[in-house]
Enzyme design. Sequence first.
Site, mmCIF file in Angstrom:
data_model
loop_
_atom_site.group_PDB
_atom_site.id
_atom_site.type_symbol
_atom_site.label_atom_id
_atom_site.label_comp_id
_atom_site.label_asym_id
_atom_site.label_seq_id
_atom_site.Cartn_x
_atom_site.Cartn_y
_atom_site.Cartn_z
ATOM 1 N N LYS A 1 0.843 -1.197 0.000
ATOM 2 C CA LYS A 1 0.000 0.000 0.000
ATOM 3 C C LYS A 1 0.883 1.253 0.000
ATOM 4 C CE LYS A 1 -0.574 -0.504 4.995
ATOM 5 N NZ LYS A 1 -1.356 -1.223 6.022
ATOM 6 N N ARG B 1 -11.054 -0.746 13.512
ATOM 7 C CA ARG B 1 -10.907 -0.053 12.231
ATOM 8 C C ARG B 1 -11.926 -0.739 11.338
ATOM 9 N NH1 ARG B 1 -4.844 0.574 9.842
ATOM 10 N NH2 ARG B 1 -5.226 -1.584 9.240
ATOM 11 N N TYR C 1 13.236 30.933 10.218
ATOM 12 C CA TYR C 1 11.957 31.531 10.604
ATOM 13 C C TYR C 1 11.793 31.574 12.117
ATOM 14 C CZ TYR C 1 9.844 31.371 5.924
ATOM 15 O OH TYR C 1 9.530 31.571 4.618
ATOM 16 N N MET D 1 9.966 25.341 3.933
ATOM 17 C CA MET D 1 9.255 24.522 2.950
ATOM 18 C C MET D 1 10.209 23.740 2.046
ATOM 19 S SD MET D 1 6.420 25.656 0.133
ATOM 20 C CE MET D 1 5.266 26.334 1.307
HETATM 21 C C1 LIG Z 1 -0.504 -2.236 6.649
HETATM 22 C C2 LIG Z 1 -1.065 -3.557 6.980
HETATM 23 C C3 LIG Z 1 -0.222 -4.669 7.112
HETATM 24 C C4 LIG Z 1 1.281 -4.551 7.099
HETATM 25 O O1 LIG Z 1 1.704 -4.006 8.314
HETATM 26 P P1 LIG Z 1 3.256 -3.775 8.678
HETATM 27 O O2 LIG Z 1 3.219 -3.340 10.078
HETATM 28 O O3 LIG Z 1 3.731 -2.714 7.742
HETATM 29 O O4 LIG Z 1 3.948 -5.059 8.455
HETATM 30 C C5 LIG Z 1 -0.812 -5.906 7.305
HETATM 31 N N1 LIG Z 1 -2.160 -6.032 7.382
HETATM 32 C C6 LIG Z 1 -2.998 -4.987 7.281
HETATM 33 C C7 LIG Z 1 -4.458 -5.188 7.396
HETATM 34 C C8 LIG Z 1 -2.487 -3.709 7.090
HETATM 35 O O5 LIG Z 1 -3.307 -2.654 7.015
#
Ligand SMILES: *Cc1c(COP(=O)(O)O)cnc(C)c1O
Length: 377
Positions: A40, A138, A259, A312
């Site tokens: 992802k 979640r 800044y 920035m």
């Molecule tokens: C992101 C994610 C993972 C991977 O997690 P890591 O901590 O990066 O190994 C696995 N399962 C789900 C459902 C996730 O959202």
Amino acid sequence: MIRNSTLLGGGIEIDLDAITRNWRALDAVAANALTGAVLKADAYGTGIKTVSRTLFKAGARFFFVATPDEGLSLKAAVPQAHVFVLDGLLPGTARDYAEHGLMPVLASTEQLGEWLDYCLAVGEAAPAALHFDTGFNRVGLRMDEAEGVAEALKQSGFEPQMIMSHLACADQPQHEMTRKQYGLFQGLRNQFPNIPASLANSAGLMASKDFHFQMVRPGIAVYGGRAINGRPNPMAPVIRMEVPVLQTKSARAGETVGYGASYRLRRDSRLAIIAMGYADGLFRSLSGVHGHKGGTVAIGGQLAPIVGRVSMDMTAVDITDIPAPLRAGDTVEVLGETIGIDDVAEAAGTIGYEILTQFNGRFPRRYANVPEGVEVD
Ligand SMILES: *Cc1c(COP(=O)(O)O)cnc(C)c1O
């Protein structure tokens, strides 16, 4: 000049051999399970297309992405990949998923219903996974929905590819939360006895064999990040980032930098202004101001502190103690042999995940140690 630098003018270098070694090492730890890979957020900022090809070559067949768009990118790079989409199924998109060979990780009874309707309409069981929420709060089916789901599966004859859940405290096997989630997940396995199961992210994979089940889902560890706090990180570093110096200058004791004039020099100093700021993912929380030590960069293996506020596009570092001459156009290490992603994360008050996924800005990305036959984007 930086030793061994191949990044003239700065840039990000991703070591594909390190990614391969990391995935294989994780695969060896979970020898009795299939090892997927989580790609992802553009493969944690390392480039989903090139990295999916690399992992496929290393032996990975199962991939997890967050969004359908990420799934399409991955499929375009590796048509044979089995791709699970963690965001689940948005209303009205079942056909798009199925026609592109993407497997939604179904996370509610509505999503399951929609998927089953689609399968009935086309007369074919399109593959998908089920996500149960064992306490993370979640996405996911609720535990009290498991019985109804089991019944719906029985009636329709649909068998998901996998049931999964996600651990909230995976790096702490003895944590009350982990034990609770593990217990609930075992219960689910009894309710869905012949369906492969998956629970572990990187930390879960490393923490205990008990969490491996039939498939593990490492993300951060593939990219060299630390999965378990307080333990040495066994993974090979993957990312290197070098940034050019725009200018060096002398400044006097008593002068301020940046800044807000929030950093005052205690001695006559040499400063280097580097071409990176918060717009490039260098968090503003890495600013070095009085009362708050900021981040560092490395020059020839030596650390130089960030002074004043990160702005920035530019940041000042104090190079007074750096013996190597540094001039405009030379580069400094922001990430690499001397500074790991978790060092930056610690200084910024965040986690390696956020560091990796932020460094996606203006800098050219290059791949090192490209495996034979792997096409690079
Ligand atoms: C992101 C994610 C993972 C991977 O997690 P890591 O901590 O990066 O190994 C696995 N399962 C789900 C459902 C996730 O959202």
